[in-house]
Design a protein around this motif. Structure first.
Motif, PDB file in Angstrom:
ATOM      1  N   ALA A  84       9.367   6.894  15.337  1.00 25.55           N
ATOM      2  CA  ALA A  84       8.027   6.325  15.392  1.00 25.55           C
ATOM      3  C   ALA A  84       7.579   5.899  14.005  1.00 25.55           C
ATOM      4  O   ALA A  84       8.055   6.429  12.999  1.00 25.55           O
ATOM      5  CB  ALA A  84       7.034   7.356  15.957  1.00 25.55           C
ATOM      6  N   PRO A  85       6.647   4.956  13.939  1.00 26.37           N
ATOM      7  CA  PRO A  85       6.012   4.658  12.654  1.00 26.37           C
ATOM      8  C   PRO A  85       4.976   5.722  12.339  1.00 26.37           C
ATOM      9  O   PRO A  85       4.504   6.442  13.225  1.00 26.37           O
ATOM     10  CB  PRO A  85       5.344   3.299  12.915  1.00 26.37           C
ATOM     11  CG  PRO A  85       5.014   3.337  14.377  1.00 26.37           C
ATOM     12  CD  PRO A  85       6.127   4.113  15.028  1.00 26.37           C
ATOM     13  N   ARG A  86       4.652   5.867  11.081  1.00 25.79           N
ATOM     14  CA  ARG A  86       3.487   6.650  10.642  1.00 25.79           C
ATOM     15  C   ARG A  86       3.550   8.132  11.013  1.00 25.79           C
ATOM     16  O   ARG A  86       2.513   8.800  11.087  1.00 25.79           O
ATOM     17  CB  ARG A  86       2.192   6.027  11.181  1.00 25.79           C
ATOM     18  CG  ARG A  86       2.008   4.564  10.775  1.00 25.79           C
ATOM     19  CD  ARG A  86       0.756   3.940  11.358  1.00 25.79           C
ATOM     20  NE  ARG A  86       0.772   3.857  12.820  1.00 25.79           N
ATOM     21  CZ  ARG A  86       1.427   2.945  13.514  1.00 25.79           C
ATOM     22  NH1 ARG A  86       2.120   2.002  12.880  1.00 25.79           N
ATOM     23  NH2 ARG A  86       1.393   2.937  14.831  1.00 25.79           N
ATOM     24  N   LEU A  87       4.741   8.663  11.279  1.00 27.29           N
ATOM     25  CA  LEU A  87       4.852  10.107  11.495  1.00 27.29           C
ATOM     26  C   LEU A  87       4.279  10.851  10.291  1.00 27.29           C
ATOM     27  O   LEU A  87       3.642  11.905  10.448  1.00 27.29           O
ATOM     28  CB  LEU A  87       6.315  10.503  11.727  1.00 27.29           C
ATOM     29  CG  LEU A  87       6.870  10.229  13.121  1.00 27.29           C
ATOM     30  CD1 LEU A  87       8.394  10.346  13.122  1.00 27.29           C
ATOM     31  CD2 LEU A  87       6.266  11.180  14.148  1.00 27.29           C
TER      32      LEU A  87
ATOM     33  N   TYR B 256       0.846  -1.193   0.000  1.00 23.59           N
ATOM     34  CA  TYR B 256       0.000   0.000   0.000  1.00 23.59           C
ATOM     35  C   TYR B 256       0.885   1.247   0.000  1.00 23.59           C
ATOM     36  O   TYR B 256       1.630   1.498   0.955  1.00 23.59           O
ATOM     37  CB  TYR B 256      -0.906   0.013   1.235  1.00 23.59           C
ATOM     38  CG  TYR B 256      -1.796   1.237   1.328  1.00 23.59           C
ATOM     39  CD1 TYR B 256      -3.038   1.268   0.704  1.00 23.59           C
ATOM     40  CD2 TYR B 256      -1.376   2.377   2.009  1.00 23.59           C
ATOM     41  CE1 TYR B 256      -3.849   2.396   0.768  1.00 23.59           C
ATOM     42  CE2 TYR B 256      -2.178   3.504   2.080  1.00 23.59           C
ATOM     43  CZ  TYR B 256      -3.411   3.508   1.459  1.00 23.59           C
ATOM     44  OH  TYR B 256      -4.200   4.637   1.524  1.00 23.59           O
ATOM     45  N   GLY B 257       0.819   2.009  -1.088  1.00 25.79           N
ATOM     46  CA  GLY B 257       1.579   3.252  -1.161  1.00 25.79           C
ATOM     47  C   GLY B 257       3.050   3.021  -1.449  1.00 25.79           C
ATOM     48  O   GLY B 257       3.493   1.920  -1.790  1.00 25.79           O
ATOM     49  N   GLY B 258       3.835   4.079  -1.291  1.00 26.42           N
ATOM     50  CA  GLY B 258       5.261   4.037  -1.630  1.00 26.42           C
ATOM     51  C   GLY B 258       6.105   3.548  -0.475  1.00 26.42           C
ATOM     52  O   GLY B 258       6.814   4.315   0.182  1.00 26.42           O
ATOM     53  N   VAL B 259       6.050   2.248  -0.227  1.00 26.86           N
ATOM     54  CA  VAL B 259       6.733   1.648   0.922  1.00 26.86           C
ATOM     55  C   VAL B 259       8.234   1.525   0.658  1.00 26.86           C
ATOM     56  O   VAL B 259       8.649   1.101  -0.430  1.00 26.86           O
ATOM     57  CB  VAL B 259       6.143   0.255   1.220  1.00 26.86           C
ATOM     58  CG1 VAL B 259       6.861  -0.397   2.392  1.00 26.86           C
ATOM     59  CG2 VAL B 259       4.653   0.353   1.496  1.00 26.86           C
ATOM     60  N   LEU B 260       9.058   1.875   1.634  1.00 27.96           N
ATOM     61  CA  LEU B 260      10.477   1.500   1.622  1.00 27.96           C
ATOM     62  C   LEU B 260      10.543   0.033   2.055  1.00 27.96           C
ATOM     63  O   LEU B 260      10.602  -0.277   3.244  1.00 27.96           O
ATOM     64  CB  LEU B 260      11.281   2.381   2.581  1.00 27.96           C
ATOM     65  CG  LEU B 260      11.766   3.727   2.059  1.00 27.96           C
ATOM     66  CD1 LEU B 260      12.457   4.511   3.178  1.00 27.96           C
ATOM     67  CD2 LEU B 260      12.736   3.549   0.894  1.00 27.96           C
ATOM     68  N   LEU B 261      10.505  -0.862   1.086  1.00 23.09           N
ATOM     69  CA  LEU B 261      10.301  -2.278   1.380  1.00 23.09           C
ATOM     70  C   LEU B 261      11.347  -2.859   2.327  1.00 23.09           C
ATOM     71  O   LEU B 261      11.011  -3.647   3.217  1.00 23.09           O
ATOM     72  CB  LEU B 261      10.284  -3.077   0.077  1.00 23.09           C
ATOM     73  CG  LEU B 261       9.085  -2.852  -0.851  1.00 23.09           C
ATOM     74  CD1 LEU B 261       9.242  -3.682  -2.115  1.00 23.09           C
ATOM     75  CD2 LEU B 261       7.781  -3.200  -0.149  1.00 23.09           C
TER      76      LEU B 261
ATOM     77  N   MET C 172      11.330   9.246   5.617  1.00 25.47           N
ATOM     78  CA  MET C 172       9.926   9.247   5.194  1.00 25.47           C
ATOM     79  C   MET C 172       9.590   7.969   4.429  1.00 25.47           C
ATOM     80  O   MET C 172      10.348   7.529   3.573  1.00 25.47           O
ATOM     81  CB  MET C 172       9.630  10.470   4.320  1.00 25.47           C
ATOM     82  CG  MET C 172       8.151  10.644   3.985  1.00 25.47           C
ATOM     83  SD  MET C 172       7.811  12.121   2.995  1.00 25.47           S
ATOM     84  CE  MET C 172       8.048  13.429   4.194  1.00 25.47           C
ATOM     85  N   HIS C 173       8.461   7.353   4.763  1.00 23.56           N
ATOM     86  CA  HIS C 173       7.924   6.119   4.192  1.00 23.56           C
ATOM     87  C   HIS C 173       8.687   4.878   4.646  1.00 23.56           C
ATOM     88  O   HIS C 173       8.477   3.779   4.118  1.00 23.56           O
ATOM     89  CB  HIS C 173       7.849   6.175   2.672  1.00 23.56           C
ATOM     90  CG  HIS C 173       6.771   7.079   2.169  1.00 23.56           C
ATOM     91  ND1 HIS C 173       6.283   7.009   0.879  1.00 23.56           N
ATOM     92  CD2 HIS C 173       6.062   8.072   2.773  1.00 23.56           C
ATOM     93  CE1 HIS C 173       5.345   7.918   0.722  1.00 23.56           C
ATOM     94  NE2 HIS C 173       5.190   8.577   1.858  1.00 23.56           N
ATOM     95  N   SER C 174       9.559   5.024   5.636  1.00 23.64           N
ATOM     96  CA  SER C 174      10.152   3.862   6.286  1.00 23.64           C
ATOM     97  C   SER C 174       9.162   3.297   7.286  1.00 23.64           C
ATOM     98  O   SER C 174       8.202   3.968   7.698  1.00 23.64           O
ATOM     99  CB  SER C 174      11.439   4.265   7.008  1.00 23.64           C
ATOM    100  OG  SER C 174      11.912   3.211   7.836  1.00 23.64           O
TER     101      SER C 174
ATOM    102  N   LEU D 265      -0.490  -4.682   8.324  1.00 19.62           N
ATOM    103  CA  LEU D 265       0.642  -5.080   9.149  1.00 19.62           C
ATOM    104  C   LEU D 265       1.275  -3.832   9.751  1.00 19.62           C
ATOM    105  O   LEU D 265       1.263  -2.763   9.137  1.00 19.62           O
ATOM    106  CB  LEU D 265       1.689  -5.832   8.325  1.00 19.62           C
ATOM    107  CG  LEU D 265       1.427  -7.321   8.048  1.00 19.62           C
ATOM    108  CD1 LEU D 265       0.213  -7.520   7.136  1.00 19.62           C
ATOM    109  CD2 LEU D 265       2.665  -7.975   7.425  1.00 19.62           C
ATOM    110  N   TYR D 266       1.818  -3.965  10.961  1.00 19.71           N
ATOM    111  CA  TYR D 266       2.513  -2.832  11.567  1.00 19.71           C
ATOM    112  C   TYR D 266       3.610  -3.330  12.501  1.00 19.71           C
ATOM    113  O   TYR D 266       3.572  -4.467  12.980  1.00 19.71           O
ATOM    114  CB  TYR D 266       1.540  -1.907  12.302  1.00 19.71           C
ATOM    115  CG  TYR D 266       0.991  -2.444  13.616  1.00 19.71           C
ATOM    116  CD1 TYR D 266       1.601  -2.122  14.832  1.00 19.71           C
ATOM    117  CD2 TYR D 266      -0.144  -3.250  13.648  1.00 19.71           C
ATOM    118  CE1 TYR D 266       1.089  -2.599  16.033  1.00 19.71           C
ATOM    119  CE2 TYR D 266      -0.656  -3.720  14.839  1.00 19.71           C
ATOM    120  CZ  TYR D 266      -0.031  -3.391  16.042  1.00 19.71           C
ATOM    121  OH  TYR D 266      -0.533  -3.868  17.238  1.00 19.71           O
ATOM    122  N   ASP D 267       4.569  -2.472  12.748  1.00 25.33           N
ATOM    123  CA  ASP D 267       5.714  -2.782  13.602  1.00 25.33           C
ATOM    124  C   ASP D 267       5.333  -2.603  15.065  1.00 25.33           C
ATOM    125  O   ASP D 267       4.776  -1.580  15.460  1.00 25.33           O
ATOM    126  CB  ASP D 267       6.870  -1.840  13.238  1.00 25.33           C
ATOM    127  CG  ASP D 267       8.143  -2.135  14.017  1.00 25.33           C
ATOM    128  OD1 ASP D 267       8.218  -3.205  14.653  1.00 25.33           O
ATOM    129  OD2 ASP D 267       9.055  -1.290  13.986  1.00 25.33           O
TER     130      ASP D 267
END
Length: 450
Positions: free
Chosen positions: A250-253, A126-131, A425-427, A232-234
């Motif tokens: 943090a995630p999702r900043l 979903y979106g531009g993920v830093l895989l 960003m996007h990590s 999924l989330y960390d």
């Protein structure tokens, strides 16, 4: 004092803002919001606690001047308004727009994968993920489940809050060139998370969801699950870091930090102003905003039209006059200059963390900022005792976009694009500065006071 959109004074100085408390509150907001569904629930909880009441789009509205109300759509977008003392066709709206979604991995409908002795879950990107940042992490699941209960479909939020999944990296012995050539991941083949061992008889996804629903008092059978939207989330909690606690990890900043700033500014005062203040938190910005509750939908326009009908002189052009009196701040996180990659930043536009909000500009309209909206936001910053920074992407690089140009195009409303500077960003885990949180809240509070 600086002037508002129509030349009026922006009002009295705001009371001091507790920088550390706001930074800590942001981290709590993020940890309570592993998905857009949970972000909307947490936002609604805070609004309700502050005296806001929920309106239903299916019902007639008749809010009084000074009323505090909020509306949700699709469980992932939310808008809140504090109606002003003056009709909106005279005083207009003061709006902040942000988005609740972040790049992540989401579970496919037919998710069960059994391969080489492992049980796995099929996921979409979903979106531009830093895989690569999603590998070797303790991952959990959260989201919305649709369940048939007593003959009627009902929606329930779930959050496992325990390690369930992992996307294991490949050992360097089997990928000797990874450090020199880079890690190359195929989203279909290499990003399938491991759920368990096949021979261990791990419960399949529906069974796990039934167990989680039962913890919330929902009694259902496997056939009662009609659908789901799972992310999924960390599991690693948000923290402060740095030699002096100056950083936030943090995630999702991007972009819950802007959602939090918007809400914090709106809730900073219980007294109504002349203009109507509003916050709109959209879903699906990361994938183009094309949904029933995204910025490209009629959601915001419909809300503003209905509030205008309920809070104006009732003339046919009342809505258009209200928009002409209005202003929108599109708040989405910005790129701070990276210490290890400075050449990728435009030389004269290099925002630093801890140095204040960033005004984002792009002449090709990836951002909605123009000279007028830039000037208005700068005036707000001066009233708040804050110095703004500027971001323009390198001329030879592409530019990301926001809900700003979409909303401006939908409404014809004066708009500025801004955001706090950040790294990664996007990590799966991002990085920002603790002191920037309060600075943005102070400026947005000035907007609502105008």
């Amino acid at each position: 004092m600086a002037a508002g959109p129509d030349g009026v004074s922006l009002g009295r100085p705001m009371s001091p803002i507790d920088t550390d408390a706001l930074a800590g509150d942001l981290l709590e907001y993020i940890d309570a919001s592993p998905t857009p569904y949970h972000a909307v629930r947490e936002s609604a909880r805070r609004l309700t606690q502050a005296g806001y009441r929920q309106l239903d789009e299916r019902e007639p509205w008749a809010p009084e001047p000074g009323a505090r109300v909020f509306i949700t759509r699709g469980d992932t977008s939310i808008a809140a308004f504090h109606l002003g003392t003056q009709p909106v066709d005279r005083a207009g709206f003061r709006l902040v727009g942000s988005h609740t979604d972040s790049p992540n991995l989401r579970v496919k409908p037919n998710a069960a994968v059994t391969k080489n002795g492992y049980q796995q879950l099929g996921v979409e990107i979903y979106g531009g993920v830093l895989l690569h940042t999603w590998t070797d992490r303790d991952l959990s699941l959260a989201g919305r489940v649709m369940v048939m209960v007593e003959g009627r479909p009902q929606r329930h939020l779930v959050d496992f809050r325990r390690p369930l999944l992992r996307v294991p990296n490949l050992a360097i012995h089997l990928n000797r060139g990874v450090n020199s050539d880079g890690l190359k991941l195929n989203a279909q083949e290499h990003m399938v998370p491991v759920l368990g061992l096949e021979r261990a008889g791990v419960a399949e996804l529906h069974g796990l969801l039934l167990e989680e629903l039962a913890k919330g008092g929902v009694k259902a059978q496997a056939g009662d699950i009609l659908g789901y939207d799972l992310c999924l989330y960390d599991l690693q909690p948000s923290i402060r870091s740095g030699a002096h606690g100056e950083f936030l990890h943090a995630p999702r900043l991007d972009n819950l930090a802007s959602c939090h700033a918007s809400l914090s500014a709106l809730l900073s005062s219980s007294e109504p102003r002349e203009a109507t203040s509003g916050v709109i938190l959209f879903d699906h910005e990361e994938v183009g905003s094309r949904s029933a509750q995204g910025a490209a939908s009629p959601f915001l326009r419909t809300l503003l039209e209905r509030l205008t009908l309920a809070h104006s002189d009732g003339k046919p052009d009342a809505f258009h006059r209200a928009i002409a009196h209005s202003f929108l701040v599109s708040a989405d996180m910005a790129h701070a200059i990276h210490p290890n990659y400075p050449s990728l930043h435009e030389p004269k536009h290099q925002p630093h963390m801890g140095a204040g909000p960033v005004i984002k500009s792009n002449v090709n309209q990836s951002y909605a900022t123009d000279g007028e909206s830039w000037a208005f936001f700068t005036a707000l910053c001066r009233e708040a005792g804050v110095t703004p920074q500027h971001f323009v992407t390198r001329t030879d690089l592409g530019c990301g976009s926001t809900i700003g140009p979409i909303s401006a195009g939908q409404l014809g409303i004066r708009t500025v694009d801004v955001g706090n500077p950040m790294l990664s960003m996007h990590s799966i885990r991002e990085m920002a500065c603790a002191t920037d949180v309060a600075q943005m809240v102070a400026v947005l509070s000035r907007l609502f006071a105008s």
